[in-house]
Motif scaffolding. Structure first.
Motif, PDB file in Angstrom:
ATOM      1  N   ALA A  93      34.713  42.700  19.954  1.00  0.00           N
ATOM      2  CA  ALA A  93      33.476  43.253  20.520  1.00  0.00           C
ATOM      3  C   ALA A  93      32.611  43.881  19.437  1.00  0.00           C
ATOM      4  CB  ALA A  93      33.809  44.281  21.594  1.00  0.00           C
ATOM      5  N   ALA A  94      33.231  44.631  18.532  1.00  0.00           N
ATOM      6  CA  ALA A  94      32.462  45.294  17.471  1.00  0.00           C
ATOM      7  C   ALA A  94      31.790  44.282  16.557  1.00  0.00           C
ATOM      8  CB  ALA A  94      33.375  46.217  16.669  1.00  0.00           C
ATOM      9  N   VAL A  95      32.530  43.268  16.126  1.00  0.00           N
ATOM     10  CA  VAL A  95      31.963  42.256  15.226  1.00  0.00           C
ATOM     11  C   VAL A  95      30.868  41.468  15.927  1.00  0.00           C
ATOM     12  CG1 VAL A  95      32.497  40.134  13.944  1.00  0.00           C
ATOM     13  CG2 VAL A  95      34.009  42.108  13.760  1.00  0.00           C
ATOM     14  N   ALA A  96      31.069  41.157  17.195  1.00  0.00           N
ATOM     15  CA  ALA A  96      30.055  40.393  17.933  1.00  0.00           C
ATOM     16  C   ALA A  96      28.762  41.180  18.118  1.00  0.00           C
ATOM     17  CB  ALA A  96      30.606  39.967  19.294  1.00  0.00           C
ATOM     18  N   LEU A  97      28.858  42.497  18.225  1.00  0.00           N
ATOM     19  CA  LEU A  97      27.679  43.310  18.536  1.00  0.00           C
ATOM     20  C   LEU A  97      27.012  43.949  17.321  1.00  0.00           C
ATOM     21  CD1 LEU A  97      29.012  45.076  21.746  1.00  0.00           C
ATOM     22  CD2 LEU A  97      27.420  43.148  21.599  1.00  0.00           C
ATOM     23  N   VAL A  98      27.743  44.103  16.232  1.00  0.00           N
ATOM     24  CA  VAL A  98      27.196  44.806  15.074  1.00  0.00           C
ATOM     25  C   VAL A  98      26.026  44.036  14.451  1.00  0.00           C
ATOM     26  CG1 VAL A  98      28.712  43.831  13.287  1.00  0.00           C
ATOM     27  CG2 VAL A  98      27.861  46.143  13.043  1.00  0.00           C
ATOM     28  N   ARG A  99      24.985  44.747  14.088  1.00  0.00           N
ATOM     29  CA  ARG A  99      23.786  44.248  13.409  1.00  0.00           C
ATOM     30  C   ARG A  99      22.941  43.277  14.241  1.00  0.00           C
ATOM     31  NH1 ARG A  99      24.586  43.692   7.144  1.00  0.00           N
ATOM     32  NH2 ARG A  99      22.621  44.777   7.183  1.00  0.00           N
TER      33      ARG A  99
ATOM     34  N   ARG B   7      19.222  43.772  13.700  1.00  0.00           N
ATOM     35  CA  ARG B   7      18.681  43.194  12.462  1.00  0.00           C
ATOM     36  C   ARG B   7      18.475  41.690  12.626  1.00  0.00           C
ATOM     37  NH1 ARG B   7      16.771  43.223   7.502  1.00  0.00           N
ATOM     38  NH2 ARG B   7      17.928  42.282   5.786  1.00  0.00           N
ATOM     39  N   TYR B   8      19.429  40.997  13.238  1.00  0.00           N
ATOM     40  CA  TYR B   8      19.255  39.566  13.503  1.00  0.00           C
ATOM     41  C   TYR B   8      17.998  39.337  14.342  1.00  0.00           C
ATOM     42  CZ  TYR B   8      23.905  38.150  11.863  1.00  0.00           C
ATOM     43  OH  TYR B   8      25.010  37.882  11.096  1.00  0.00           O
ATOM     44  N   THR B   9      17.854  40.135  15.392  1.00  0.00           N
ATOM     45  CA  THR B   9      16.723  39.976  16.299  1.00  0.00           C
ATOM     46  C   THR B   9      15.401  40.241  15.592  1.00  0.00           C
ATOM     47  OG1 THR B   9      18.121  40.621  18.150  1.00  0.00           O
ATOM     48  CG2 THR B   9      15.770  40.720  18.507  1.00  0.00           C
ATOM     49  N   SER B  10      15.331  41.299  14.794  1.00  0.00           N
ATOM     50  CA  SER B  10      14.066  41.600  14.115  1.00  0.00           C
ATOM     51  C   SER B  10      13.721  40.532  13.081  1.00  0.00           C
ATOM     52  CB  SER B  10      14.111  42.988  13.481  1.00  0.00           C
ATOM     53  OG  SER B  10      14.910  42.995  12.327  1.00  0.00           O
ATOM     54  N   LEU B  11      14.718  40.034  12.345  1.00  0.00           N
ATOM     55  CA  LEU B  11      14.451  38.958  11.382  1.00  0.00           C
ATOM     56  C   LEU B  11      14.030  37.675  12.099  1.00  0.00           C
ATOM     57  CD1 LEU B  11      17.349  39.506   8.819  1.00  0.00           C
ATOM     58  CD2 LEU B  11      14.909  39.817   8.400  1.00  0.00           C
TER      59      LEU B  11
ATOM     60  N   VAL C 109      43.760  42.148  14.407  1.00  0.00           N
ATOM     61  CA  VAL C 109      42.451  42.606  13.935  1.00  0.00           C
ATOM     62  C   VAL C 109      41.721  41.458  13.237  1.00  0.00           C
ATOM     63  CG1 VAL C 109      41.292  44.136  12.283  1.00  0.00           C
ATOM     64  CG2 VAL C 109      43.068  45.042  13.788  1.00  0.00           C
ATOM     65  N   LEU C 110      42.425  40.730  12.367  1.00  0.00           N
ATOM     66  CA  LEU C 110      41.806  39.577  11.692  1.00  0.00           C
ATOM     67  C   LEU C 110      41.346  38.531  12.699  1.00  0.00           C
ATOM     68  CD1 LEU C 110      43.885  38.635   8.505  1.00  0.00           C
ATOM     69  CD2 LEU C 110      41.570  39.512   8.645  1.00  0.00           C
ATOM     70  N   ALA C 111      42.213  38.199  13.642  1.00  0.00           N
ATOM     71  CA  ALA C 111      41.854  37.212  14.662  1.00  0.00           C
ATOM     72  C   ALA C 111      40.683  37.711  15.505  1.00  0.00           C
ATOM     73  CB  ALA C 111      43.058  36.903  15.555  1.00  0.00           C
ATOM     74  N   GLY C 112      40.646  38.999  15.791  1.00  0.00           N
ATOM     75  CA  GLY C 112      39.530  39.576  16.540  1.00  0.00           C
ATOM     76  C   GLY C 112      38.222  39.473  15.781  1.00  0.00           C
ATOM     77  N   ALA C 113      38.272  39.671  14.462  1.00  0.00           N
ATOM     78  CA  ALA C 113      37.063  39.524  13.648  1.00  0.00           C
ATOM     79  C   ALA C 113      36.567  38.079  13.686  1.00  0.00           C
ATOM     80  CB  ALA C 113      37.332  39.959  12.215  1.00  0.00           C
ATOM     81  N   GLY C 114      37.485  37.131  13.626  1.00  0.00           N
ATOM     82  CA  GLY C 114      37.102  35.717  13.725  1.00  0.00           C
ATOM     83  C   GLY C 114      36.492  35.394  15.076  1.00  0.00           C
ATOM     84  N   ALA C 115      37.093  35.912  16.146  1.00  0.00           N
ATOM     85  CA  ALA C 115      36.553  35.685  17.492  1.00  0.00           C
ATOM     86  C   ALA C 115      35.176  36.336  17.637  1.00  0.00           C
ATOM     87  CB  ALA C 115      37.519  36.235  18.543  1.00  0.00           C
ATOM     88  N   GLY C 116      34.999  37.508  17.055  1.00  0.00           N
ATOM     89  CA  GLY C 116      33.707  38.186  17.112  1.00  0.00           C
ATOM     90  C   GLY C 116      32.613  37.409  16.395  1.00  0.00           C
ATOM     91  N   LEU C 117      32.936  36.838  15.238  1.00  0.00           N
ATOM     92  CA  LEU C 117      31.954  36.011  14.524  1.00  0.00           C
ATOM     93  C   LEU C 117      31.598  34.774  15.339  1.00  0.00           C
ATOM     94  CD1 LEU C 117      33.183  36.185  10.824  1.00  0.00           C
ATOM     95  CD2 LEU C 117      31.106  37.183  11.785  1.00  0.00           C
ATOM     96  N   TRP C 118      32.591  34.183  15.980  1.00  0.00           N
ATOM     97  CA  TRP C 118      32.323  33.013  16.813  1.00  0.00           C
ATOM     98  C   TRP C 118      31.402  33.396  17.981  1.00  0.00           C
ATOM     99  CZ3 TRP C 118      33.552  31.741  21.898  1.00  0.00           C
ATOM    100  CH2 TRP C 118      33.290  30.419  22.243  1.00  0.00           C
TER     101      TRP C 118
ATOM    102  N   LYS D 218      29.247  35.831  18.010  1.00  0.00           N
ATOM    103  CA  LYS D 218      27.916  36.083  17.461  1.00  0.00           C
ATOM    104  C   LYS D 218      27.179  34.770  17.224  1.00  0.00           C
ATOM    105  CE  LYS D 218      27.264  39.513  14.859  1.00  0.00           C
ATOM    106  NZ  LYS D 218      27.296  40.498  13.784  1.00  0.00           N
ATOM    107  N   ALA D 219      27.891  33.746  16.734  1.00  0.00           N
ATOM    108  CA  ALA D 219      27.272  32.435  16.524  1.00  0.00           C
ATOM    109  C   ALA D 219      26.852  31.820  17.858  1.00  0.00           C
ATOM    110  CB  ALA D 219      28.228  31.503  15.785  1.00  0.00           C
ATOM    111  N   VAL D 220      27.666  32.002  18.890  1.00  0.00           N
ATOM    112  CA  VAL D 220      27.306  31.510  20.225  1.00  0.00           C
ATOM    113  C   VAL D 220      26.058  32.222  20.725  1.00  0.00           C
ATOM    114  CG1 VAL D 220      28.058  31.461  22.640  1.00  0.00           C
ATOM    115  CG2 VAL D 220      29.624  30.748  20.840  1.00  0.00           C
ATOM    116  N   TRP D 221      25.977  33.530  20.517  1.00  0.00           N
ATOM    117  CA  TRP D 221      24.791  34.301  20.897  1.00  0.00           C
ATOM    118  C   TRP D 221      23.556  33.783  20.158  1.00  0.00           C
ATOM    119  CZ3 TRP D 221      22.280  37.859  17.499  1.00  0.00           C
ATOM    120  CH2 TRP D 221      21.223  38.553  18.093  1.00  0.00           C
ATOM    121  N   LEU D 222      23.690  33.534  18.851  1.00  0.00           N
ATOM    122  CA  LEU D 222      22.569  32.979  18.083  1.00  0.00           C
ATOM    123  C   LEU D 222      22.172  31.605  18.620  1.00  0.00           C
ATOM    124  CD1 LEU D 222      23.518  33.966  14.434  1.00  0.00           C
ATOM    125  CD2 LEU D 222      21.441  34.629  15.647  1.00  0.00           C
TER     126      LEU D 222
END
Length: 187
Positions: free
Chosen positions: A58-64, A67-71, A123-132, A134-138
């Motif tokens: 959740a943290a990785v998916a939501l962080v920044r 900034r993505y939106t403003s850019l 934690v590592l697997a959670g970071a990978g899931a969060g990045l995925w 975030k990419a889905v959100w993008l």
């Protein structure tokens, strides 16, 4: 390249590049952690790892996101002479630049299993899931706006929204070889 032309890489591909290595190294580290009894034991380590997985994802998916939106909101249209980098090349460049950090994170996750079994890998697997995620959100944003987001390739080393990133570029939805969200485009 002509005057003023730049090489551009997809933002979603750069975000997604770390997802698979983090996920698989996390799963491997958690599996190794399950083999080690650890100080707290599996009875505490596995539920703690599951909670850490969810919090990290959740943290990785939501962080920044702001900034993505403003850019993305201030993005300019890519020029006619700009060169669009292939998805495969972007993945290779991003993963290669982070390979030592991935190795250190994996070793730290395995070592943490001596205290709390499987938690570091989770934690590592959670970071990978969060990045995925975030990419889905993008990708959802790209489909809605019917534009793909790109960034200069010389900014890739610092991440998709690192300090050097001054803005994104946009193209039509059919440009490049990656689908919205950075996945491989299906033929």
């Amino acid at each position: 390249m002509g005057r003023g032309a730049q090489s551009l890489a997809r933002v979603a591909v750069a975000v997604r590049a770390g997802a698979a290595p983090l996920w698989w190294l996390g799963v491997l580290a958690a599996g190794i952690g399950l083999l080690l009894p650890g100080l707290t034991g599996r009875r505490i380590g596995v539920p703690a790892g599951a909670a850490l997985f969810l919090v990290t994802a959740a943290a990785v998916a939501l962080v920044r996101r702001r900034r993505y939106t403003s850019l993305a909101d201030c993005a300019t249209r890519a020029g006619r002479h700009d060169v669009l980098q292939d998805r495969r090349v972007t993945l290779k460049v991003v993963r290669r630049s982070r390979r030592w950090w991935l190795l250190l994170a994996f070793l730290a996750a395995v070592a943490s299993s001596l205290v709390l079994p499987a938690a570091g890998g989770a934690v590592l697997a959670g970071a990978g899931a969060g990045l995925w995620l975030k990419a889905v959100w993008l990708g959802r944003r790209e489909r809605t706006q019917e534009t793909l987001l790109w960034m200069r390739t010389d900014w890739l080393a610092d991440g998709a929204v690192g300090k050097p990133v001054k803005g994104f570029r946009t193209t039509g939805i059919a440009a490049g070889d990656a689908a919205p969200g950075g996945a491989r485009r299906r033929s």
